[in-house]
Design an enzyme around this catalytic site. Structure first.
Site, PDB file in Angstrom:
ATOM      1  N   GLU B 287       9.908  21.537   5.627  1.00  0.00           N
ATOM      2  CA  GLU B 287       9.127  20.411   5.903  1.00  0.00           C
ATOM      3  C   GLU B 287       9.168  20.049   7.036  1.00  0.00           C
ATOM      4  OE1 GLU B 287       9.903  16.531   3.450  1.00  0.00           O
ATOM      5  OE2 GLU B 287       8.561  17.523   2.185  1.00  0.00           O
ATOM      6  N   LYS B 425      -1.637  14.938  -2.699  1.00  0.00           N
ATOM      7  CA  LYS B 425      -1.717  13.335  -3.332  1.00  0.00           C
ATOM      8  C   LYS B 425      -3.012  12.798  -3.316  1.00  0.00           C
ATOM      9  CE  LYS B 425       3.179  12.593  -2.215  1.00  0.00           C
ATOM     10  NZ  LYS B 425       4.048  11.744  -1.418  1.00  0.00           N
TER      11      LYS B 425
END
Lengths: 435, 435
Positions: B287, B425
């Site tokens: 990440e 998302k």
């Protein structure tokens, strides 16, 4: 039971059909190998053997009888094995029985798959006052990890039980039919044995007693596993890439490796229970294909959990991989989202869905995010699974074995050997002073 | 407590020193960021804060008091969180407490890290007649997975307990100090709260209450975790690559990526208990670095189990990766190999070793097999860990965070953001019809 969907994989049917000639040749070769037992092709018609072969039928009866007895006698079945000697059973037990399953008749625990002394010490301690049986699985009996574990846990059983007869009834040996240290030991001690066929290698052995006996003890409906495998066998009879789902998958991944410079295949699932299935898949493809400095590196992720860890990399990191997504239509259990009067957590808008509905929406959203042009730009092969039950396990296991044999053959490596695994063993035996 | 050994990594000190100027500049920048709270550098001097900062000391006292009470009241602590909100705690609990640990005061179970309805349904069923508490961890409270899980498991607790007061005492909320849905809900209901600092991102939060409170409940000696982190902080104060172990590791992996064309880093351990540590590491590096179409793909293996699955690929497959091997000198427990009079399993030659000795020999043998010229030819960075205890966890966590901040900065990406995580998302909220 598995649909191979290439809509988001940036692959056209015409591109697949370029490989038809190669695929047909390999298909014929695989079929012909049915009669060469020394070629490790015994798994190919394995799904039929329990119907046709009297030896298999006898083994099947005995496995069922012993499994029923063990279920009544113990709390824990300790499966001692490594690599192909435990991954298939564990993949099945996790997938079908899940975690925290109060209905499983027996807890299945794995040992002999590690040299970790901390893990082993804690497990020895945990089993001290538990009723347990051992299923030790090893072709030769010489593999170091399971050999040590079998000595340690058999010792514990002998200390715990004191009676030779009880110990004898709690040990089941899955090994070679005629020779090897473990075969001889089992014969000497009078342990119940099941046979690992000579014509099937470890990573293709999940539909033999190696996988089936632990599954039976765990309470899985193994007849349905075999029915699923038979269905896959039937669907994989054709050499036509666009009809045979296993070949469609195999050729797609080979194409992405060979023509699109992809180096990694990331197998993505949306169910925690499929994590060990992914580990089984990694062995199957990694060990079958990783030769001659070639092959896709097999990796896996479990979404949505890993969208919050590897998600960033997949979306925006280096573009050296593609994803193969397993999407399960019908889950083993579902959960409604309850309404909260005051909606203080602000998710009442989700109450019209079940939890599985939301999982499927997350999957759809993620495929679009990762594969979309100018977004992730990562090809997504989608494998639509009907269910996640025992029949599906049998189907999927056979599907991937068939795909792997094809894929490795396209790569021009032998799908059934693993010469590289011996190097560290040779070094280790030298360091340990083994004669 | 961690030695970075490059003997088998095909890297010379001179090659590392070429990066000294760059490293010094980044080091100064990281140090300067200490005062910029909005730069998410709050983790850098976190190990010192529990000694110096009165707010942290007060939180520390409360965490200890609440953890002791919870330990007495419950069988299970349910940690609800995803990504950085659970991986650190889970990495610590698995590493230090291990599996099947009869001495752990409380079983820690994780939820809200998945949308799997099967997993959730089974867990709801499992907890039905258990005494459990919930620690829900989310900065905003809007992340879908933990929000749904919190609604479901809080519902179960309310149904089970009926008393508002008991339920109130069983819920601990770790969230923002001043705002957000979860903050407001906790205030409204009077739940105990702990604060996620504003200047620390999820994947760097393991030494805040996010990680520390679950560790405390699980019985880990968290004071020692902080001592370990402080030691790492002290060792990482210098900018000198050959002295600062975190930078030595960071520069080595960057060098293999940049100059030797390696695309994958495989983190290899020999302890099953370190598997979740590897998952935490994957999030940290994946990440932080996976941006602008760059970075090493982080993967992990647990040996020796995966020598029997991924071993073949690593030995003979495509050479696109290097290994970083964690070798632990002193295990949490060890096991002697007992002698068998008749030696029927032929491993009496191992009785002069403990199980951990054998594990170390396997590690040594494997490093030689994989890295050796004309054998695997895979560079092996070896990280020698002294122990696998709570102090080591603190040291290792800080070591890798520091290494990651350096490594991502060398790659010229921002180590502290994750813009790519939002794409799926956004798609998902559209599909779910969120307003």
């Amino acid at each position: 039971m598995i649909q191979v969907d290439l809509k988001n994989a940036q692959i056209k049917d015409e591109e697949l059909l370029k490989y038809q000639e190669q695929v047909t040749l390999i298909h014929q070769k695989l079929d012909a190998n049915l009669i060469h037992e020394d070629e490790f092709c015994g798994w190919i018609d394995m799904p039929l053997k329990y119907e046709r072969d009297l030896n298999y039928q006898a083994a099947w009866q005995t496995m069922n009888t012993v499994a029923s007895r063990i279920q009544k006698e113990v709390d824990v079945l300790l499966v001692i094995g490594i690599g192909g000697s435990y991954l298939g059973a564990r993949a099945a037990v996790d997938m079908v029985q899940g975690f925290y399953n109060k209905k499983s008749p027996v807890e299945v625990i794995y040992a002999g798959n590690t040299l970790s002394s901390t893990y082993t010490a804690q497990l020895l301690d945990y089993l001290e006052n538990k009723e347990f049986a051992i299923n030790v699985i090893s072709k030769s009996g010489t593999t170091t990890e399971p050999a040590i574990a079998f000595r340690l846990f058999r010792n514990l059983l002998i200390k715990q039980k004191k009676s030779k007869e009880v110990v004898k009834n709690r040990i089941i040996v899955t090994t070679d039919s005629a020779e090897g240290i473990l075969h001889d030991l089992a014969k000497e001690e009078g342990y119940q044995t099941f046979v690992i066929p000579n014509d099937i290698g470890g990573r293709y052995s999940v539909l033999t007693p190696v996988g089936l006996f632990p599954m039976l003890v765990s309470g899985i409906d193994v007849e349905k596993v075999l029915i699923g495998a038979q269905k896959a066998y039937q669907e994989c009879k054709t050499d036509k890439i666009l009809v045979n789902p296993a070949y469609k998958y195999a050729v797609s991944r080979y194409h992405l490796y060979q023509e699109k410079n992809k180096s990694i295949e990331v197998l993505a699932t949306y169910e925690l229970q499929l994590q060990m299935f992914c580990e089984w898949w990694k062995q199957l493809f990694g060990e079958s294909e990783g030769k001659d400095n070639k092959a896709l590196f097999p990796a896996s992720v479990v979404f949505t959990t890993d969208l919050h860890s590897m998600g960033q990399f997949i979306q925006e990191g280096s573009k050296i991989f593609f994803e193969t997504v397993i999407s399960v239509k019908k889950p083993n259990h579902d959960v409604p989202i309850p309404e909260l009067e005051d909606d203080e957590d602000k998710i009442n808008y989700l109450t019209k869905y079940s939890l599985h509905d939301i999982n499927l929406k997350a999957c759809e959203a993620t495929i679009a995010a990762h594969s979309g042009y100018q977004l992730g730009n990562v090809p997504n092969i989608v494998l639509q699974w009907e269910t996640m039950d025992s029949e599906m396990f049998g189907f999927a296991a056979y599907f991937f074995m068939r795909a792997c044999a094809m894929s490795a053959s396209l790569l021009q490596v032998n799908p059934f050997n693993q010469p590289g695994v011996e190097v560290y063993k040779k070094n280790m035996f030298e360091l340990l002073g083994k004669k």
